[in-house]
Design a protein around this motif. Structure first.
Motif, PDB file in Angstrom:
ATOM      1  N   TYR A 107       0.825  -1.197   0.000  1.00 27.45           N
ATOM      2  CA  TYR A 107       0.000   0.000   0.000  1.00 27.45           C
ATOM      3  C   TYR A 107       0.862   1.251   0.000  1.00 27.45           C
ATOM      4  CZ  TYR A 107      -3.840  -3.073   1.508  1.00 27.45           C
ATOM      5  OH  TYR A 107      -4.780  -4.048   1.599  1.00 27.45           O
ATOM      6  N   SER A 108       0.306   2.309  -0.554  1.00 27.45           N
ATOM      7  CA  SER A 108       0.947   3.618  -0.521  1.00 27.45           C
ATOM      8  C   SER A 108       0.083   4.564   0.304  1.00 27.45           C
ATOM      9  CB  SER A 108       1.089   4.166  -1.946  1.00 27.45           C
ATOM     10  OG  SER A 108       1.897   3.314  -2.716  1.00 27.45           O
ATOM     11  N   GLY A 109       0.648   5.708   0.643  1.00 28.65           N
ATOM     12  CA  GLY A 109      -0.126   6.704   1.393  1.00 28.65           C
ATOM     13  C   GLY A 109       0.127   6.595   2.879  1.00 28.65           C
ATOM     14  N   ILE A 110      -0.682   7.296   3.633  1.00 32.14           N
ATOM     15  CA  ILE A 110      -0.541   7.322   5.090  1.00 32.14           C
ATOM     16  C   ILE A 110      -1.404   6.203   5.672  1.00 32.14           C
ATOM     17  CG2 ILE A 110      -0.908   8.691   7.170  1.00 32.14           C
ATOM     18  CD1 ILE A 110      -0.554  11.196   5.345  1.00 32.14           C
ATOM     19  N   ILE A 111      -0.771   5.336   6.441  1.00 38.46           N
ATOM     20  CA  ILE A 111      -1.449   4.183   7.035  1.00 38.46           C
ATOM     21  C   ILE A 111      -1.607   4.442   8.532  1.00 38.46           C
ATOM     22  CG2 ILE A 111      -1.394   1.680   7.375  1.00 38.46           C
ATOM     23  CD1 ILE A 111      -1.298   2.496   4.382  1.00 38.46           C
ATOM     24  N   THR A 112      -2.847   4.392   9.015  1.00 36.68           N
ATOM     25  CA  THR A 112      -3.112   4.613  10.441  1.00 36.68           C
ATOM     26  C   THR A 112      -4.073   3.552  10.948  1.00 36.68           C
ATOM     27  OG1 THR A 112      -4.936   6.106   9.937  1.00 36.68           O
ATOM     28  CG2 THR A 112      -2.787   7.124  10.314  1.00 36.68           C
ATOM     29  N   GLY A 113      -4.002   3.330  12.257  1.00 34.23           N
ATOM     30  CA  GLY A 113      -4.934   2.398  12.880  1.00 34.23           C
ATOM     31  C   GLY A 113      -4.449   2.004  14.256  1.00 34.23           C
ATOM     32  N   SER A 114      -5.317   1.406  15.012  1.00 30.75           N
ATOM     33  CA  SER A 114      -4.994   0.927  16.349  1.00 30.75           C
ATOM     34  C   SER A 114      -4.477  -0.504  16.257  1.00 30.75           C
ATOM     35  CB  SER A 114      -6.255   0.973  17.209  1.00 30.75           C
ATOM     36  OG  SER A 114      -6.110   0.173  18.348  1.00 30.75           O
ATOM     37  N   GLU A 115      -3.515  -0.829  17.111  1.00 25.27           N
ATOM     38  CA  GLU A 115      -2.946  -2.169  17.114  1.00 25.27           C
ATOM     39  C   GLU A 115      -4.028  -3.236  17.274  1.00 25.27           C
ATOM     40  OE1 GLU A 115       0.301  -4.851  19.578  1.00 25.27           O
ATOM     41  OE2 GLU A 115      -0.140  -2.830  20.258  1.00 25.27           O
ATOM     42  N   TYR A 116      -5.049  -2.948  18.092  1.00 24.91           N
ATOM     43  CA  TYR A 116      -6.100  -3.925  18.360  1.00 24.91           C
ATOM     44  C   TYR A 116      -7.403  -3.636  17.611  1.00 24.91           C
ATOM     45  CZ  TYR A 116      -3.039  -5.648  22.005  1.00 24.91           C
ATOM     46  OH  TYR A 116      -1.963  -6.174  22.676  1.00 24.91           O
ATOM     47  N   GLY A 117      -7.434  -2.549  16.852  1.00 23.31           N
ATOM     48  CA  GLY A 117      -8.646  -2.218  16.095  1.00 23.31           C
ATOM     49  C   GLY A 117      -8.850  -3.173  14.939  1.00 23.31           C
ATOM     50  N   LYS A 118     -10.096  -3.307  14.509  1.00 22.56           N
ATOM     51  CA  LYS A 118     -10.403  -4.229  13.418  1.00 22.56           C
ATOM     52  C   LYS A 118     -10.017  -3.632  12.052  1.00 22.56           C
ATOM     53  CE  LYS A 118     -14.071  -7.222  11.817  1.00 22.56           C
ATOM     54  NZ  LYS A 118     -15.344  -7.834  12.128  1.00 22.56           N
ATOM     55  N   ILE A 119     -10.200  -2.331  11.921  1.00 22.40           N
ATOM     56  CA  ILE A 119      -9.992  -1.659  10.632  1.00 22.40           C
ATOM     57  C   ILE A 119      -8.905  -0.597  10.757  1.00 22.40           C
ATOM     58  CG2 ILE A 119     -11.099  -0.236   8.848  1.00 22.40           C
ATOM     59  CD1 ILE A 119     -12.171  -3.088   8.924  1.00 22.40           C
ATOM     60  N   TRP A 120      -8.035  -0.536   9.758  1.00 17.00           N
ATOM     61  CA  TRP A 120      -7.058   0.534   9.624  1.00 17.00           C
ATOM     62  C   TRP A 120      -7.482   1.398   8.444  1.00 17.00           C
ATOM     63  CZ3 TRP A 120      -1.262  -1.142  10.338  1.00 17.00           C
ATOM     64  CH2 TRP A 120      -1.091  -1.644  11.630  1.00 17.00           C
ATOM     65  N   THR A 121      -6.831   2.548   8.294  1.00 20.62           N
ATOM     66  CA  THR A 121      -7.155   3.462   7.201  1.00 20.62           C
ATOM     67  C   THR A 121      -5.902   3.767   6.403  1.00 20.62           C
ATOM     68  OG1 THR A 121      -8.893   4.468   8.539  1.00 20.62           O
ATOM     69  CG2 THR A 121      -8.128   5.726   6.651  1.00 20.62           C
ATOM     70  N   LYS A 122      -6.052   3.754   5.096  1.00 18.84           N
ATOM     71  CA  LYS A 122      -4.980   4.264   4.234  1.00 18.84           C
ATOM     72  C   LYS A 122      -5.516   5.523   3.576  1.00 18.84           C
ATOM     73  CE  LYS A 122      -6.047   0.858   0.708  1.00 18.84           C
ATOM     74  NZ  LYS A 122      -5.587   0.010  -0.328  1.00 18.84           N
ATOM     75  N   ASN A 123      -4.744   6.584   3.706  1.00 18.41           N
ATOM     76  CA  ASN A 123      -5.121   7.888   3.196  1.00 18.41           C
ATOM     77  C   ASN A 123      -4.182   8.216   2.047  1.00 18.41           C
ATOM     78  OD1 ASN A 123      -5.605  10.596   2.724  1.00 18.41           O
ATOM     79  ND2 ASN A 123      -5.951  11.063   4.878  1.00 18.41           N
TER      80      ASN A 123
END
Length: 189
Positions: A107-123
């Motif tokens: 993936y490219s872009g900014i990757i964010t999310g919680s270690e234990y969260g179900k979903i992360w976000t790529k911006n």
């Protein structure tokens, strides 16, 4: 005269029916062609998405081949999970230090999310896309590997690694795994 008119009427009805049949066949062909085109577009979109993931996995596989003698690299493994399911593991590296289970995310872009969260976000370019949490995904892989090693009576350390290309800016940290860029894999292992 009545017979001629009746014959002409029958011929006219047959011609109308023939024209309707031709129109129906043309419509059916048009719908079939449209369906095939939509199907082809869907296949291309899916292949492009899979192709990008596959390209990242090939890049990582090439980097892992450069590991020193004594490291065993396994790529694209399908292992059973509990129940009747299975899980696909991008890479496993076996060494004297333990077993490294590697999940590749191309993936490219900014990757964010919680270690234990179900979903992360790529911006990417201001557009946000959801993605499954790769830390959690790799934990499923770790459990599958651990189950097999336990059944074989092999006790060793199992390490989780998530890897991204340099085009990603990963803003997430994890205590359960290493999150590194492709070019950092050899040093990490």
């Amino acid at each position: 005269l009545l017979t001629v008119l009746l014959v002409l009427l029958v011929v006219l009805v047959l011609l109308v029916l023939l024209v309707l049949l031709v129109l129906f066949v043309l419509l059916a062909v048009f719908i079939l062609v449209l369906f095939v085109l939509v199907l082809l577009v869907l296949i291309l979109v899916i292949r492009k998405a899979r192709g990008k993931g596959w390209a990242g996995e090939r890049t990582v596989a090439r980097k892992l081949r450069r590991l020193p003698h004594g490291y065993i690299v396994l790529n694209d493994l399908l292992l059973p999970t509990t129940g009747k399911g299975s899980t696909q593991i991008d890479h496993i590296v076996v060494s004297e230090y333990g077993v490294f289970v590697i999940e590749t995310k191309n993936y490219s872009g900014i990757i964010t999310g919680s270690e234990y969260g179900k979903i992360w976000t790529k911006n990417m370019f201001g557009k946000k896309f959801s993605m499954n949490n790769p830390v959690e995904q790799n934990q499923t892989h770790i459990r599958a590997v651990a189950r097999i090693l336990t059944k074989a009576n092999i006790g060793t350390n199992i390490y989780s690694i998530i890897t991204f290309p340099k085009t990603a800016q990963v803003k997430t940290r994890s205590e359960r795994c290493e999150i590194v860029y492709f070019n950092q894999l050899q040093k990490t292992i």
